[in-house]
Design an enzyme around this catalytic site. Sequence first.
Site, PDB file in Angstrom:
ATOM      1  N   CYS A 154       0.829  -1.205   0.000  1.00  0.00           N
ATOM      2  CA  CYS A 154       0.000   0.000   0.000  1.00  0.00           C
ATOM      3  C   CYS A 154       0.864   1.256   0.000  1.00  0.00           C
ATOM      4  CB  CYS A 154      -0.977  -0.061   1.175  1.00  0.00           C
ATOM      5  SG  CYS A 154      -2.324   1.102   1.021  1.00  0.00           S
TER       6      CYS A 154
ATOM      7  N   GLU B 134      -1.252  -8.791   4.903  1.00  0.00           N
ATOM      8  CA  GLU B 134      -1.125  -8.938   6.360  1.00  0.00           C
ATOM      9  C   GLU B 134      -2.480  -8.900   7.068  1.00  0.00           C
ATOM     10  OE1 GLU B 134      -0.702  -6.195   4.761  1.00  0.00           O
ATOM     11  OE2 GLU B 134      -0.996  -4.400   5.970  1.00  0.00           O
TER      12      GLU B 134
ATOM     13  N   HIS C 140      -3.569  -5.701   0.931  1.00  0.00           N
ATOM     14  CA  HIS C 140      -2.939  -5.916   2.239  1.00  0.00           C
ATOM     15  C   HIS C 140      -2.921  -7.403   2.632  1.00  0.00           C
ATOM     16  CE1 HIS C 140      -2.502  -1.766   3.745  1.00  0.00           C
ATOM     17  NE2 HIS C 140      -3.530  -1.505   2.969  1.00  0.00           N
TER      18      HIS C 140
END
Lengths: 93, 225
Positions: free
Chosen positions: B85, B204, B202
């Site tokens: 990002c 994660e 993302h």
Amino acid sequence: MAKLFQLNLKKNKLKFSVTVTLKKDVLDPQGKVVENTLMSMGMVNLKSIRQGKFFEIEVDENDQKKAEEKVKMMCEKLLVNLIIEDYKISKLI
Amino acid sequence: MRSSVIVFPGSNCDRDIAVALEKMQFKNQMIWHKETSLPKTDLIVIPGGFSYGDYLRSGAIAGKSLIIDEVIKLAKNGCLILGICNGFQILTETGLLKGTLLRNKNLKFINKDVNIKVLNNKTQFTSKYKLNQVLKINIAHNEGNYFTDSKHLQELRNDNLIAFKYCDKKGNTNLDSNPNGALDNIAGIFNSKKNILGMMPHPERMIDKLISNDDGVNLFSSLLN
């Protein structure tokens, strides 16, 4: 004394403006929205709008050429993303 | 495997990525952007967020911070770098990845789970995924509209440097499955040596079925391999 100091300060100060605009082929959605809004406000003669950025830069330098070089460096190293933006330097003072 | 997460003022996914890395058994360290050297590390992560409040351009100021010289040096020596990002935006500003991320085409901040497709699974970042596997990963950005010149786009296609593309559930990449206007539906790219990956989604946030899904896990387990 104060007056003299002011004079010196003025002597060593050159002021430039930098205008940063998106390159022709790069889509400018913000400009487009502003354009559409102005159109809807009745500005019928409006042809197109491109939005950009404007910087005022003072340089502690009395040699104009050197100062311009510095401003150019500032543009290319940080202020402008050369992939999508063009810039124009103009002298103000 | 040792990892380092670089933290800038305004980073806000730094702790999420640290949790993900630690869960996957990485020995992780957080590195403040004012440091000038990095401890021994196999992976550097530039996390998501809004470094410096997105002043000037997203990632522009962070891209000139003190630690970045060291990151560039290690990147050239082959260290693995992952930018997520805002991290992707920062990597393009440093020049480690070519191209740039423009404002989303619809001018809106987009936060939603989208489908992305794995286009190259022969890299250290993606080896645990299947080719063309469709993943569901969260995106949350205002400037995710990838743009590059036609010469570089050709290079990305020819050298298989596109990591992920936005797609629909079935893996079709088209305008309808493109959330932000990104060129060619590009969601993530590699550098030419494939040791650097920049991506807008993302991974994660997708490491636990309890709160989302585990589609991001294989990215980290690929790195461990």
